[in-house]
Write a protein that holds these residues in place. Sequence first.
Motif, short mmCIF file in Angstrom:
data_model
loop_
_atom_site.label_atom_id
_atom_site.label_comp_id
_atom_site.label_asym_id
_atom_site.label_seq_id
_atom_site.Cartn_x
_atom_site.Cartn_y
_atom_site.Cartn_z
N ILE A 15 28.84 67.02 -74.85
CA ILE A 15 27.81 65.99 -75.00
C ILE A 15 28.21 65.03 -76.11
O ILE A 15 28.09 63.80 -75.99
CB ILE A 15 26.43 66.63 -75.27
CG1 ILE A 15 25.98 67.37 -74.01
CG2 ILE A 15 25.41 65.58 -75.67
CD1 ILE A 15 24.65 68.05 -74.14
N ALA A 16 28.75 65.57 -77.20
CA ALA A 16 29.18 64.73 -78.31
C ALA A 16 30.25 63.75 -77.83
O ALA A 16 30.22 62.55 -78.17
CB ALA A 16 29.72 65.60 -79.45
N ALA A 17 31.20 64.25 -77.04
CA ALA A 17 32.28 63.39 -76.56
C ALA A 17 31.73 62.30 -75.65
O ALA A 17 32.10 61.12 -75.78
CB ALA A 17 33.31 64.24 -75.82
N ILE A 18 30.82 62.66 -74.73
CA ILE A 18 30.29 61.67 -73.79
C ILE A 18 29.52 60.59 -74.54
O ILE A 18 29.69 59.39 -74.31
CB ILE A 18 29.38 62.35 -72.73
CG1 ILE A 18 30.23 63.17 -71.77
CG2 ILE A 18 28.57 61.32 -71.97
CD1 ILE A 18 29.44 64.04 -70.83
N ILE A 19 28.69 61.03 -75.50
CA ILE A 19 27.86 60.04 -76.21
C ILE A 19 28.74 59.15 -77.08
O ILE A 19 28.55 57.92 -77.12
CB ILE A 19 26.76 60.76 -77.02
CG1 ILE A 19 25.75 61.36 -76.03
CG2 ILE A 19 26.06 59.80 -77.98
CD1 ILE A 19 24.56 62.03 -76.66
N THR A 20 29.74 59.74 -77.72
CA THR A 20 30.66 58.92 -78.52
C THR A 20 31.33 57.88 -77.63
O THR A 20 31.42 56.70 -77.98
CB THR A 20 31.74 59.80 -79.17
OG1 THR A 20 31.10 60.85 -79.89
CG2 THR A 20 32.61 58.99 -80.12
N TYR A 21 31.77 58.36 -76.46
CA TYR A 21 32.45 57.42 -75.55
C TYR A 21 31.52 56.30 -75.13
O TYR A 21 31.88 55.12 -75.21
CB TYR A 21 32.98 58.19 -74.33
CG TYR A 21 33.63 57.29 -73.32
CD1 TYR A 21 34.89 56.73 -73.55
CD2 TYR A 21 32.99 56.97 -72.12
CE1 TYR A 21 35.49 55.90 -72.64
CE2 TYR A 21 33.58 56.14 -71.19
CZ TYR A 21 34.84 55.60 -71.45
OH TYR A 21 35.43 54.77 -70.55
N THR A 49 37.29 61.21 -70.02
CA THR A 49 37.48 62.10 -68.87
C THR A 49 36.14 62.62 -68.35
O THR A 49 35.87 62.60 -67.15
CB THR A 49 38.35 63.30 -69.29
OG1 THR A 49 39.33 62.84 -70.20
CG2 THR A 49 38.98 63.97 -68.11
N LEU A 50 35.31 63.08 -69.29
CA LEU A 50 34.03 63.65 -68.88
C LEU A 50 33.15 62.58 -68.24
O LEU A 50 32.51 62.82 -67.21
CB LEU A 50 33.31 64.24 -70.10
CG LEU A 50 33.88 65.56 -70.60
CD1 LEU A 50 33.35 65.87 -71.99
CD2 LEU A 50 33.53 66.70 -69.65
N TYR A 51 33.13 61.39 -68.84
CA TYR A 51 32.31 60.30 -68.28
C TYR A 51 32.75 59.98 -66.87
O TYR A 51 31.94 59.83 -65.95
CB TYR A 51 32.42 59.05 -69.16
CG TYR A 51 31.63 57.89 -68.62
CD1 TYR A 51 30.29 57.73 -68.94
CD2 TYR A 51 32.21 56.96 -67.75
CE1 TYR A 51 29.55 56.68 -68.44
CE2 TYR A 51 31.47 55.91 -67.23
CZ TYR A 51 30.14 55.78 -67.58
OH TYR A 51 29.41 54.74 -67.06
N GLU A 52 34.07 59.94 -66.68
CA GLU A 52 34.55 59.53 -65.36
C GLU A 52 34.24 60.57 -64.29
O GLU A 52 34.04 60.22 -63.13
CB GLU A 52 36.05 59.21 -65.43
CG GLU A 52 36.26 57.84 -66.06
CD GLU A 52 37.68 57.54 -66.43
OE1 GLU A 52 38.56 58.39 -66.14
OE2 GLU A 52 37.93 56.48 -67.03
N THR A 53 34.18 61.85 -64.66
CA THR A 53 33.83 62.84 -63.63
C THR A 53 32.32 62.95 -63.47
O THR A 53 31.82 63.04 -62.37
CB THR A 53 34.40 64.23 -63.96
OG1 THR A 53 34.05 64.57 -65.30
CG2 THR A 53 35.89 64.28 -63.80
N LYS A 54 31.57 62.97 -64.58
CA LYS A 54 30.16 63.33 -64.47
C LYS A 54 29.22 62.13 -64.39
O LYS A 54 28.14 62.24 -63.84
CB LYS A 54 29.76 64.22 -65.66
CG LYS A 54 30.51 65.55 -65.66
CD LYS A 54 30.03 66.45 -66.77
CE LYS A 54 30.99 67.58 -67.06
NZ LYS A 54 31.22 68.49 -65.93
N CYS A 55 29.57 61.03 -64.98
CA CYS A 55 28.61 59.94 -65.11
C CYS A 55 28.93 58.73 -64.22
O CYS A 55 28.03 57.97 -63.85
CB CYS A 55 28.53 59.44 -66.55
SG CYS A 55 28.47 60.77 -67.76
#
Lengths: 536, 46, 378
Positions: free
Chosen positions: C350-356, C289-295
């Motif tokens: 940040i942990a979630a994004i990097i793991t993803y 979710t975070l990647y899709e909104t922010k990255c």
Amino acid sequence: MSHTSTLHDVPHHHANPTGWRRWLFSTNHKDIGTLYLLFALAMLFMGGASAMLIRAELFQPGIQLLDPDLYNNLVTNHALLMIFGSVMPAAAGLANWMIPLMIGAPDMALPRMNNLSFWILPAAGTMLILSFVVPFFPGGGSQINTGWTLYPPLSIQVGMSMDFLIFAIHLLGISSVLASINIIVTLLNMRAPGMTLMKMPIFCWTWLVTAFLLILVVPVLAGGVTMLLFDRHFGTSFFDAAGGGDPVLFQHLFWFFGHPEVYVLLLPSIGVLSHVIPTFARKPLFGYKSMVGAMIAVGTIGMVVWAHHQYTIGMSLGAVSYFMIGTIIISIPVGLMIFNFIATMWRGAMSFETPMLFAVAIILMFTFGGLSGVMLAVVPADMQYHDSMFVVAHFHYVLMPGAVFGLFAGVFYWLPKWTGHMYDERLGKIFFWINVTGFNLTFFPQHFLGLAGMPRRIIDYNVMFTEFNVISSIGAMIFGFSHLLLLYIVIKTIRGGEPAPSRVWEGARGLEWEVASPPPFHTWETPPPIRQEQSA
Amino acid sequence: MNPHDPQLRRKNIRLALILSGFALLVLITSFPFWQNIFQILGEAAK
Amino acid sequence: MCRRFTTVSGLIPLITGLVAGLSVTHSTQAEYGINFPPPAADVAQEIYDIHMLTMQIATFLLLVVFSIVIYSLYFHRKSRGYPADQQFHNTWFGNWSWVIVPALVLGVDLTIASNADAVLKKVWDVPKGEKLMDVKVTGHQWWWEFDYLDYGIKVESRYTPQEQAGDLYLREVDNRLVLPTNTKIRFLHTSADVLHAFWVPELAFKKDAIPGYVTETWSELNREGVFRGQCAELCGTWHSRMPLVVESISEEKFQAWVADQQAIKVAAAAEAAATKTWSREELMAKGKTLYETKCAACHQLTGQGLPPAFPPLNGSAIVNGPIEAHFNLVINGKPGTAMQAWGSLNDLEIAAIITYERNAWDNRTGDTVQPTDVALAR
């Protein structure tokens, strides 16, 4: 410096060189003028092609043809090709051809520098085109997505193509400063005896003011882009807030150049009009002295109002009030120029050959663009107009009639003189009508787009903006392709046609009409006598 | 007016050099070194 | 892509709309939008009025010039046998027009300038000595961040993709800028990377967001509604995808909205602070979710990026290499590029994004990054 080369002997005209040597080593103002005009014509088509790609992409909402960076790259390239590649060289070409003929001088004052200032241009043009194509090669970095204003910090992010562009701007700047110096020296030192400054044809006056403006502002742009280059590669932070610099400083430097540049583009065409309108109205120019005064005033006031391009950067109330009032004041001299043109037409015996058609179109459309300029000068309202399609519509309404149509008028006016052949009047008129219709169809709807809320420089837009964009794009295709007709007319005239007499137009006055058409390779080796009625 | 007249050529070149000197002056002053001069002057005035 | 593409049949209402719009000066937003939308604040109304005034003056002058020129074009032509008046410039009018014309133009100029200056004084400076609600508007490539400084709320606003936005595509966002009516609001504009500009036509102003600068504007909304605008300063690749949507609601509704946002914020903070070990699946779901909104705007949903400006993450040396370099790049960004510092995100995010990123697409590092690892890396 290049000037030292002029210390050697100016080549004597024992044998005129032929073939490629004639053009590459040319110190003849007529040949160099031709080269300038041909270069401008080539660049006009390249800049036009990029504009048509932009409009083709904007024909419908959604992203169909281009990717966003390529779109922004085209936006950048279109502006630079048109301003630096097309309009300025075309105006310089007219100056080279006509100024010595008009003031009764045998050539430009510094013929070898004249050769240099032209031959820098193909190199600069190559650099400019490289800055566009380099990103398509592996390792070429990202495309220039900043627009021609090159505002940092965005321009710091761009890959190596920005460096090509910076060097292209340096070369173009050197070329126009050298050409300006040459023109000023020619106008001040080379006039035929008896031609005082106040008897000089208006076209020469406009170029005198233009050349001074160029010398004052082009080095500032050169300084600005040099600092940009240093920020990009040498760790300085002129424009980087994180390093103690100021991103807004670049905008001030850019527009200190950029606003007078508008008058650089405009004034030579005003000069052309001051010859075309009296010729076809068959009566002298109305208000010669007020014309000269007005253009000096435009140049002077135009130097000190640059920040009206930046009303939204957060200046103080005092600063914006000053820039607003200064900008509105410019309407006085510009209004006086337009008035003088109309008064020249008034009670004349007008006929409407192609140059005159363009001149009338310029008066009407430039007035329109000028009035929307007064609207833009009003700070509170400009907070809405700024960076919207309204601005795009405004500056195309000013620059297209004010600069480009003026050059078209000049080309049609003097083409028989240059080539010795009459152009095809019927085709000329057809070109005019298609061209002007296409232009208005393209840019008039953009006023509404801007007011409705469409920003400029966007590749994709909401469906609410569709209708006017469709009209604008259709107009742009008509407008763009109409220039093929111009090319055809020019080629046809060069290749042949009805021979032109030395005084091509019945009502034409001035020294340039006393030499044969086409003029011999060397003219006015003995200065002509100046009679009162010859001055425009 | 003879274009090969040395006097006229000297006059032309002198004017061209003056104008190019002027252009160089504008180029140099477009670098904001004077911002720091103003700062130093301002501090000295205090 | 285009559902409302009109053919020739669309031109007829368009032309009538044009004529109607030009004759009725105070027309509200016509079907095709040919003038500014109706203002939503008293100061915006002043700006709208000065726009209409200058436009009317300009239209009048244009008509005068056109009439004179067309008269002359018709009557003063050689084909009608009109003899050119060679002495026209020597009449009294010819001798004095250089004074008369500038004087007339000056009169018009002063009319416009004095009216404009009066409006400018009202709208330009933020009212002093009054209580204002501060909203900091930060432009990012390519999204907006709204900080309600008085309430400690932060809202991130990104464009809504076409599938969800439909006809409002490029005019709709995920989180709107919610503002109360009848409250004096001060906007503080700044940027995290390059230049942007805040423009909502109903508020009738535009202000640049400049890195290193904080510029001010103010407004007091006088009606409820949803007002749409977008970024107006070219800010790179996706400049076209930075809509701004202001939702103007009553003060009571606004207070309720503030309470909701604060509750969400407290819950998120509690979740991030919880000393628990997160499973790979939880982190992957959050990270997606975070990647899709922010990255994803730059690096794309597929992780392929848009080279050369935006490098791919799929198969990237950093994403598949030592984790320290990956931490460093995400937390501190890469100066001089569009990659910004994401250090303002909390450890869990940040942990979630990097793991993803390390386990999505073809990346198979098998790493599971815990919030505590991020805290150590900072």
